[in-house]
Scaffold this motif. Structure first.
Motif, PDB file in Angstrom:
ATOM      1  N   ASN A 205       0.820  -1.211   0.000  1.00  0.00           N
ATOM      2  CA  ASN A 205       0.000   0.000   0.000  1.00  0.00           C
ATOM      3  C   ASN A 205       0.856   1.265   0.000  1.00  0.00           C
TER       4      ASN A 205
ATOM      5  N   PHE B  58      -6.868  -1.654   9.328  1.00  0.00           N
ATOM      6  CA  PHE B  58      -5.896  -1.911   8.260  1.00  0.00           C
ATOM      7  C   PHE B  58      -4.814  -2.873   8.760  1.00  0.00           C
TER       8      PHE B  58
ATOM      9  N   LEU C 284      -3.413   5.326   8.761  1.00  0.00           N
ATOM     10  CA  LEU C 284      -4.020   4.000   8.610  1.00  0.00           C
ATOM     11  C   LEU C 284      -4.810   3.618   9.856  1.00  0.00           C
TER      12      LEU C 284
END
Length: 146
Positions: free
Chosen positions: A91, A122, A118
């Motif tokens: 990511n 996550f 995040l």
């Protein structure tokens, strides 16, 4: 499943060797003791790291024993087992695509801002994949898999 992702920025011109990595382990345990004392107070906290030379040095193993850390077995250089490799950095790589930086501080700032943005979910998602990935990796003798 609970976990902590510890990170630090290596000073320019430095290489991760057993001495440096051992100091990082001490720093990680200090932070873990404050942020998640119940993880430190369990029988043996689990540490997931790969088999890089600094991670598998005798001095590192001695430090891990001193700190009371248990490590999960990990085939050499297998990105299939590191949540930071298969989840976080996948990511992060996408987030960085096309960006350029003109200073070390800019890189650190972008990393910290990205990581701080995040959600807990996550990280839970990335860690929840670990048992299945670990089993696949063990079953495939460390060979890469999809």
């Amino acid at each position: 499943m609970e976990g902590i992702v510890h990170y630090d920025f290596l000073p320019p011109g430095k290489t991760i060797v057993a001495d440096y990595y051992s100091l990082e382990q001490e720093e990680m345990m200090k932070k873990l003791t404050v942020k998640q004392p119940k993880l430190v107070n369990r029988d043996k906290p689990l540490l997931l790291h790969d088999n890089a030379k600094a991670h598998s040095a005798k001095k590192t193993y001695a430090k891990l024993r001193e700190l009371g850390l248990e490590t999960l077995p990990h085939p050499p250089y297998s990105p299939d087992l590191a949540p930071t490799d298969y989840h976080f950095f996948l990511n992060f790589d996408n987030f960085l695509r096309g960006r350029k930086f003109n200073s070390e501080e800019a890189v650190k700032s972008v990393f910290e801002n990205f990581a701080g943005s995040l959600s807990l979910e996550f990280f839970r998602k990335g860690l929840s994949c670990l048992p299945e990935k670990w089993q696949k990796c063990v079953d495939s003798n460390g060979e890469y898999f999809d």
